[in-house]
Scaffold this active site. Structure first.
Site, PDB file in Angstrom:
ATOM      1  N   TYR A 176       4.755  34.474 -15.595  1.00  0.00           N
ATOM      2  CA  TYR A 176       6.842  33.888 -15.233  1.00  0.00           C
ATOM      3  C   TYR A 176       7.562  35.295 -14.605  1.00  0.00           C
ATOM      4  O   TYR A 176       8.702  35.318 -14.600  1.00  0.00           O
ATOM      5  CB  TYR A 176       7.249  32.894 -15.277  1.00  0.00           C
ATOM      6  CG  TYR A 176       6.776  31.612 -15.864  1.00  0.00           C
ATOM      7  CD1 TYR A 176       5.573  31.233 -14.172  1.00  0.00           C
ATOM      8  CD2 TYR A 176       7.219  30.135 -15.756  1.00  0.00           C
ATOM      9  CE1 TYR A 176       5.309  30.749 -14.787  1.00  0.00           C
ATOM     10  CE2 TYR A 176       7.186  29.182 -15.957  1.00  0.00           C
ATOM     11  CZ  TYR A 176       5.454  29.375 -14.804  1.00  0.00           C
ATOM     12  OH  TYR A 176       5.217  28.016 -14.666  1.00  0.00           O
ATOM     13  N   ASP A 196      11.096  25.334 -20.279  1.00  0.00           N
ATOM     14  CA  ASP A 196       9.651  26.130 -20.204  1.00  0.00           C
ATOM     15  C   ASP A 196       9.372  27.369 -19.778  1.00  0.00           C
ATOM     16  O   ASP A 196       8.976  27.101 -18.001  1.00  0.00           O
ATOM     17  CB  ASP A 196       9.310  25.031 -19.174  1.00  0.00           C
ATOM     18  CG  ASP A 196       7.362  24.905 -18.456  1.00  0.00           C
ATOM     19  OD1 ASP A 196       6.804  25.047 -20.076  1.00  0.00           O
ATOM     20  OD2 ASP A 196       7.092  25.587 -17.759  1.00  0.00           O
ATOM     21  N   LYS A 200       3.575  30.252 -22.411  1.00  0.00           N
ATOM     22  CA  LYS A 200       1.874  29.983 -21.631  1.00  0.00           C
ATOM     23  C   LYS A 200       1.144  31.544 -22.196  1.00  0.00           C
ATOM     24  O   LYS A 200       1.773  32.052 -21.789  1.00  0.00           O
ATOM     25  CB  LYS A 200       1.981  29.360 -20.407  1.00  0.00           C
ATOM     26  CG  LYS A 200       2.509  27.606 -20.013  1.00  0.00           C
ATOM     27  CD  LYS A 200       2.846  27.166 -19.300  1.00  0.00           C
ATOM     28  CE  LYS A 200       4.123  26.386 -18.885  1.00  0.00           C
ATOM     29  NZ  LYS A 200       5.038  27.070 -18.251  1.00  0.00           N
ATOM     30  N   HIS A 238      -2.787  28.461 -20.360  1.00  0.00           N
ATOM     31  CA  HIS A 238      -2.244  28.217 -18.506  1.00  0.00           C
ATOM     32  C   HIS A 238      -2.996  27.598 -17.874  1.00  0.00           C
ATOM     33  O   HIS A 238      -2.595  26.563 -17.603  1.00  0.00           O
ATOM     34  CB  HIS A 238      -1.305  28.900 -18.251  1.00  0.00           C
ATOM     35  CG  HIS A 238       0.072  29.213 -17.657  1.00  0.00           C
ATOM     36  ND1 HIS A 238       0.726  30.377 -17.447  1.00  0.00           N
ATOM     37  CD2 HIS A 238       0.160  28.741 -16.656  1.00  0.00           C
ATOM     38  CE1 HIS A 238       1.275  29.395 -16.371  1.00  0.00           C
ATOM     39  NE2 HIS A 238       1.185  28.741 -15.583  1.00  0.00           N
TER      40      HIS A 238
HETATM   41  N1  LIG Z   1       1.350  25.633 -16.015  1.00  0.00           N
HETATM   42  C1  LIG Z   1       2.062  25.186 -14.881  1.00  0.00           C
HETATM   43  O1  LIG Z   1       0.999  26.177 -14.388  1.00  0.00           O
HETATM   44  C2  LIG Z   1       2.505  25.318 -13.830  1.00  0.00           C
HETATM   45  C3  LIG Z   1       2.722  25.465 -12.516  1.00  0.00           C
HETATM   46  C4  LIG Z   1       3.935  25.872 -11.883  1.00  0.00           C
HETATM   47  C5  LIG Z   1       5.006  25.408 -12.513  1.00  0.00           C
HETATM   48  N2  LIG Z   1       4.615  24.665 -13.963  1.00  0.00           N
HETATM   49  C6  LIG Z   1       6.091  24.588 -14.825  1.00  0.00           C
HETATM   50  O2  LIG Z   1       6.629  23.422 -14.042  1.00  0.00           O
HETATM   51  C7  LIG Z   1       8.408  23.606 -13.606  1.00  0.00           C
HETATM   52  C8  LIG Z   1       9.007  23.108 -12.551  1.00  0.00           C
HETATM   53  O3  LIG Z   1       8.209  23.316 -11.405  1.00  0.00           O
HETATM   54  P1  LIG Z   1       8.288  24.624 -10.052  1.00  0.00           P
HETATM   55  O4  LIG Z   1       9.039  24.716 -10.230  1.00  0.00           O
HETATM   56  O5  LIG Z   1       7.330  23.998  -9.144  1.00  0.00           O
HETATM   57  O6  LIG Z   1       8.964  22.932  -8.641  1.00  0.00           O
HETATM   58  P2  LIG Z   1       9.856  21.509  -8.913  1.00  0.00           P
HETATM   59  O7  LIG Z   1      10.548  21.827 -10.160  1.00  0.00           O
HETATM   60  O8  LIG Z   1       8.802  20.792  -8.139  1.00  0.00           O
HETATM   61  O9  LIG Z   1      10.838  22.055  -7.716  1.00  0.00           O
HETATM   62  C9  LIG Z   1      11.742  23.406  -7.889  1.00  0.00           C
HETATM   63  C10 LIG Z   1      11.857  23.701  -6.252  1.00  0.00           C
HETATM   64  O10 LIG Z   1      13.318  22.955  -6.240  1.00  0.00           O
HETATM   65  C11 LIG Z   1      14.519  23.292  -5.670  1.00  0.00           C
HETATM   66  N3  LIG Z   1      14.765  21.869  -6.448  1.00  0.00           N
HETATM   67  C12 LIG Z   1      15.621  22.159  -7.584  1.00  0.00           C
HETATM   68  N4  LIG Z   1      16.119  20.725  -7.949  1.00  0.00           N
HETATM   69  C13 LIG Z   1      16.048  20.134  -6.016  1.00  0.00           C
HETATM   70  C14 LIG Z   1      16.790  19.137  -5.476  1.00  0.00           C
HETATM   71  N5  LIG Z   1      17.683  18.272  -6.850  1.00  0.00           N
HETATM   72  N6  LIG Z   1      17.259  19.048  -4.493  1.00  0.00           N
HETATM   73  C15 LIG Z   1      16.731  20.236  -3.939  1.00  0.00           C
HETATM   74  N7  LIG Z   1      16.021  21.239  -4.514  1.00  0.00           N
HETATM   75  C16 LIG Z   1      15.800  21.241  -5.363  1.00  0.00           C
HETATM   76  C17 LIG Z   1      14.417  24.674  -6.106  1.00  0.00           C
HETATM   77  O11 LIG Z   1      14.863  25.639  -5.520  1.00  0.00           O
HETATM   78  P3  LIG Z   1      16.288  25.832  -6.207  1.00  0.00           P
HETATM   79  O12 LIG Z   1      15.801  26.468  -7.520  1.00  0.00           O
HETATM   80  O13 LIG Z   1      17.001  26.805  -5.173  1.00  0.00           O
HETATM   81  O14 LIG Z   1      17.657  25.078  -6.402  1.00  0.00           O
HETATM   82  C18 LIG Z   1      12.693  24.844  -5.914  1.00  0.00           C
HETATM   83  O15 LIG Z   1      12.593  25.374  -4.872  1.00  0.00           O
HETATM   84  C19 LIG Z   1       8.284  25.424 -13.462  1.00  0.00           C
HETATM   85  O16 LIG Z   1       9.443  26.107 -13.112  1.00  0.00           O
HETATM   86  C20 LIG Z   1       7.428  25.943 -14.142  1.00  0.00           C
HETATM   87  O17 LIG Z   1       8.035  26.066 -16.208  1.00  0.00           O
HETATM   88  C21 LIG Z   1       4.336  24.612 -14.350  1.00  0.00           C
END
Ligand SMILES: NC(=O)c1ccc[n+]([C@@H]2O[C@H](COP(=O)([O-])OP(=O)(O)OC[C@H]3O[C@@H](n4cnc5c(N)ncnc54)[C@H](OP(=O)(O)O)[C@@H]3O)[C@@H](O)[C@H]2O)c1
Length: 274
Positions: free
Chosen positions: A54, A49, A79, A112
């Protein structure tokens, strides 16, 4: 319910999408993005994704090419960003995303955010891209029920997915029920609340019972709730561990305990104020 890392969910247009994937928000383009995506694909992830916002579509595309996995076995989402919205500008944004990714089609293209006064025109461009066969499925992100109702009143092609913030502190019950009724698949962003849920005692406690981490418990809760999940990590170990959730099942009692954590609390913006 999906039963393995690359098991797929059939979307409302018949296209099959993996129920689990890698998110790459805040992953720096270049070596970091290439490493994260390569690692994920090597581990068995088949869904990535990304988004124009990004700024790492080049790295994602390079990793896909280097992986040696045939393009048709992968599911790539991107997106259109807020300042690209509008009919013509979305068509242009899509071309730019494809060029950066080095691909000739996308599996899923999303609006988005529901930019007021623009998102319907933007979505109309997605319908054109879909009709032209340049994208296999189209959908939205950050749409509340009222945005969906407004879009559904006019659209020709129903969105397949609504990707929204979703985790145990924000379980989006009303939106989830609406999407289920309309056969729009819910997809969770920030499933780990960007790390903000990993010390939650109830999740840690439940995890101990199954020999799993709080992160794994949350991601398993997503799967058992039929919500597609795309946790982000750039770390090899975490990319592997996050996907290691197909060898246990949370009991109904534990699912209910996790449901009980809901506080309607966001880590990101509310789509109505953004
Ligand atoms: N459509 C939208 O508006 C929107 C908004 C936000 C996000 N997204 C999508 O959703 C995806 C996921 O959301 P997100 O990146 O915001 O947050 P997330 O997946 O909830 O959390 C990511 C964070 O958690 C850490 N992490 C991951 N696995 C872990 C584990 N097993 N133990 C401890 N820490 C861990 C990562 O650090 P490290 O990388 O250092 O491991 C990073 O800091 C995004 O990457 C993006 O593709 C979409």
């Amino acid at each position: 319910m999906i039963t393995s890392l690359n098991d797929k969910i059939t979307l409302n247009n018949g296209v099959k999408m993996p129920g689990f994937g890698l998110g790459v928000y805040k992953v720096e383009d270049g070596d970091t993005a290439i490493h994260a995506v390569r690692t994920a694909i090597d581990v068995g992830y088949r869904s990535i994704d990304t988004a124009s916002f990004y700024d790492n579509e080049r790295g994602v595309g390079l990793a896909v090419q280097e992986s040696g996995v045939p393009r048709e076995e992968l599911f790539i989402t991107s997106k259109v960003w807020n300042d690209q919205q509008g009919y013509e500008s979305t068509l242009k944004a899509f071309d730019e995303s494809l060029e950066k990714l080095g691909m000739d089609y996308l599996d899923l293209y999303l609006v988005h955010w529901p930019v007021s006064g623009k998102y319907k025109e933007t979505y109309r461009a997605l319908e054109t891209l879909y009709e032209e066969g340049r994208v296999r499925a189209i959908g939205v992100s950050n749409f509340h029920v009222h945005h969906l109702e407004n879009l559904l009143a006019d659209c020709k092609v129903k969105p397949v997915v609504n990707q929204v913030e979703y985790h145990p502190h924000l379980s989006q019950l009303e939106l989830k029920a609406f999407c289920e009724k309309e056969n729009i698949q819910l997809e969770a962003w920030s499933p780990l609340k960007r790390g903000g849920l990993l010390d939650e005692p109830i999740l840690v406690e439940i995890g101990k019972k199954y020999g799993k981490s709080a992160a794994q418990v949350i991601l398993r809760w997503d799967i058992q709730n039929h919500v597609i999940t795309i946790p982000k990590s750039i770390k090899t170990e975490r990319i592997r561990d996050n996907a290691d959730i197909f060898d246990f099942k949370l009991s109904d009692e534990d699912m209910a305990k996790i449901d009980g954590l809901n506080k309607n609390e966001r880590s990101g913006s509310n789509p109505d104020d953004f």
